[in-house]
Design a protein around this motif. Structure first.
Motif, PDB file in Angstrom:
ATOM      1  N   ALA A  12       0.993  -1.401  -0.118  1.00  0.00           N
ATOM      2  CA  ALA A  12       0.168  -0.011  -0.136  1.00  0.00           C
ATOM      3  C   ALA A  12       0.727   1.076   0.068  1.00  0.00           C
ATOM      4  O   ALA A  12       1.713   1.421   0.809  1.00  0.00           O
ATOM      5  N   LEU A  13       0.785   2.194  -1.020  1.00  0.00           N
ATOM      6  CA  LEU A  13       1.498   3.280  -1.220  1.00  0.00           C
ATOM      7  C   LEU A  13       0.485   4.570  -1.505  1.00  0.00           C
ATOM      8  O   LEU A  13      -0.628   4.367  -1.942  1.00  0.00           O
ATOM      9  N   THR A  14       0.923   5.726  -0.622  1.00  0.00           N
ATOM     10  CA  THR A  14       0.286   6.920  -0.709  1.00  0.00           C
ATOM     11  C   THR A  14       1.016   7.632  -2.165  1.00  0.00           C
ATOM     12  O   THR A  14       2.136   8.001  -2.013  1.00  0.00           O
TER      13      THR A  14
ATOM     14  N   GLU B 179       2.306  10.376  -4.132  1.00  0.00           N
ATOM     15  CA  GLU B 179       2.965  11.828  -3.985  1.00  0.00           C
ATOM     16  C   GLU B 179       3.049  12.513  -5.096  1.00  0.00           C
ATOM     17  O   GLU B 179       3.060  13.928  -5.335  1.00  0.00           O
TER      18      GLU B 179
ATOM     19  N   GLY C 146       5.501   6.961  -4.643  1.00  0.00           N
ATOM     20  CA  GLY C 146       4.615   6.752  -3.553  1.00  0.00           C
ATOM     21  C   GLY C 146       5.323   6.417  -2.619  1.00  0.00           C
ATOM     22  O   GLY C 146       6.334   5.912  -2.660  1.00  0.00           O
ATOM     23  N   ARG C 147       4.580   6.673  -1.195  1.00  0.00           N
ATOM     24  CA  ARG C 147       5.455   6.363  -0.022  1.00  0.00           C
ATOM     25  C   ARG C 147       4.477   5.226   0.743  1.00  0.00           C
ATOM     26  O   ARG C 147       3.368   5.134   0.527  1.00  0.00           O
ATOM     27  N   TRP C 148       5.206   4.527   1.555  1.00  0.00           N
ATOM     28  CA  TRP C 148       4.473   3.535   2.196  1.00  0.00           C
ATOM     29  C   TRP C 148       3.410   3.981   3.048  1.00  0.00           C
ATOM     30  O   TRP C 148       3.570   4.965   3.961  1.00  0.00           O
ATOM     31  N   ALA C 149       2.066   3.420   2.730  1.00  0.00           N
ATOM     32  CA  ALA C 149       0.979   4.010   3.552  1.00  0.00           C
ATOM     33  C   ALA C 149       1.043   3.246   5.137  1.00  0.00           C
ATOM     34  O   ALA C 149       1.901   2.247   5.377  1.00  0.00           O
ATOM     35  N   HIS C 150       0.208   3.868   5.844  1.00  0.00           N
ATOM     36  CA  HIS C 150       0.091   2.984   7.293  1.00  0.00           C
ATOM     37  C   HIS C 150       1.459   3.051   8.171  1.00  0.00           C
ATOM     38  O   HIS C 150       1.664   2.194   8.991  1.00  0.00           O
TER      39      HIS C 150
ATOM     40  N   SER D  97      -3.922   9.691  -3.165  1.00  0.00           N
ATOM     41  CA  SER D  97      -4.848   8.490  -3.003  1.00  0.00           C
ATOM     42  C   SER D  97      -3.741   7.312  -2.481  1.00  0.00           C
ATOM     43  O   SER D  97      -2.472   7.481  -2.417  1.00  0.00           O
ATOM     44  N   THR D  98      -4.463   6.161  -2.240  1.00  0.00           N
ATOM     45  CA  THR D  98      -3.793   5.022  -1.888  1.00  0.00           C
ATOM     46  C   THR D  98      -3.730   4.104  -2.946  1.00  0.00           C
ATOM     47  O   THR D  98      -4.889   3.698  -3.471  1.00  0.00           O
TER      48      THR D  98
ATOM     49  N   CYS E 193      -2.284   0.098  -4.258  1.00  0.00           N
ATOM     50  CA  CYS E 193      -1.659  -1.234  -4.035  1.00  0.00           C
ATOM     51  C   CYS E 193      -0.546  -1.484  -5.232  1.00  0.00           C
ATOM     52  O   CYS E 193      -1.255  -1.542  -6.584  1.00  0.00           O
TER      53      CYS E 193
END
Length: 348
Positions: free
Chosen positions: A273-275, A277, A290-294, A316-317, A319
């Motif tokens: 899961a990535l956010t 950027e 993207g950066r790691w979510a959670h 957004s997130t 996968c």
């Protein structure tokens, strides 16, 4: 044509305790007629190594052979090499013909032979119409072809290229790369080519020597270097964008860095899961950052997809799933690839 053998080549500047070592034990066998590219960032020692082969720099330790001869103590003029430099080094007051013929005149080659050699080289390089022009009347690409023609007429055993395309714009660089490939196919002369440009290295090399801080990190074909990088340095240097090197990848073995190239991450319903950027549109493809979510970690992950894919919204997130057969593992301390590789780094 001749092979080139490098045995434990070391270069130091200064003497005693004040000496600084800049080349650390390079070993390589370059075959007859092979085109080898030495690639690495500025200051890695690639031009110094080339200049030692040319005889322009003294060797502190080790042995260089060209063909059957050890050339450590031979002058550049005795090594049967021809060198093409970044700055062309043409005589401005001489015509193209005179520039190409000058070395042969000094060597007292008969005039008829000189004309035949220059005409042949000019035909290969498509500069025949410019033989009576002065360098100032030529474009940068034409001047570089004259510099290559001057090397060709020497009929050497080895060509040495020291960043010869650095002064050309992007379009001319691509065109001249094709000309160099064609030239090598026609002449088959053993060639060493130095560049910091990974695109030049990947497109020109039959094999490449990747250097970092005076160390040969890997010596192999472009496919080996790209698909099986021997170290984290090679993984990050070869490839644009570079390989993702992740300390916090899920399910990774302890004390390792996980490597995965951006094109080997697939957007999927589940997975990492990535956010999002940032998103970059690059014509036929798109890069998503993207950066790691959670709160898994603060590492940036790059995903390369085709332009046809819908661009994710910023913030957004998403996968992604790495392709299992494209994951690489490196030792977190040494940076060395875990497992076997066809091209072992020189420092092992």
């Amino acid at each position: 044509m001749a092979s080139i053998t490098l045995k434990n080549i070391i270069k130091r500047y200064g003497h005693g305790k004040a000496a600084t070592q800049v080349i650390h034990g390079i070993n390589a066998d370059i075959r007859h007629g092979e085109f080898v590219v030495i690639v690495g960032p500025s200051g890695c020692g690639k031009s110094t190594l080339l200049r030692m082969v040319a005889g322009l720099e003294e060797i502190s330790e080790g042995e260089i052979s060209i063909g059957e001869r050890v050339v450590n103590n031979l002058e550049p003029s005795e090594r049967d090499i021809a060198m093409v430099f970044q700055n062309y080094a043409l005589y401005p007051h001489m015509s193209v013909f005179e520039n190409m013929a000058y070395g042969l005149k000094i060597a007292k080659v008969p005039a008829d032979d000189i004309k035949a050699r220059v005409d042949k080289a000019a035909k290969i390089l498509e500069i025949g119409p410019f033989l009576q022009r002065k360098p100032r009347e030529l474009s940068g690409g034409q001047r570089q072809r004259v510099a290559m023609g001057r090397a060709i007429v020497r009929q050497p055993q080895v060509f040495l290229f020291d960043e010869p395309l650095s002064n050309l714009d992007a379009k001319l660089r691509a065109q001249t790369r094709l000309e160099i490939q064609k030239l090598h196919r026609e002449l088959g002369i053993t060639s060493l080519f130095v560049t910091h440009d990974q695109v030049e290295a990947m497109t020109l090399a039959q094999r490449m020597m990747v250097m970092n801080a005076g160390v040969m990190e890997q010596f192999g074909t472009p496919e080996e270097v790209y698909n099986l990088p021997a170290t984290t340095f090679v993984a990050s240097f070869m490839g644009s964008p570079p390989m993702n090197l992740l300390k916090n990848a899920p399910d990774a073995p302890p004390n390792t860095i996980t490597g995965i190239r951006p094109e080997h991450l697939d957007i999927s319903p589940s997975g990492w899961a990535l956010t999002v950027e940032a998103v970059e549109m690059l014509g036929a493809e798109r890069l998503t950052y993207g950066r790691w979510a959670h709160g898994v970690g603060d590492e940036l992950v790059i995903i390369r997809t085709e332009e046809a894919h819908t661009a994710p919204a910023l913030g957004s997130t998403i996968c992604v799933t790495p392709r299992a057969n494209k994951i690489h593992h490196f030792d977190a301390v040494s940076g060395l690839r875990l497992g076997t590789s066809p091209a072992t780094p020189a420092r092992l």
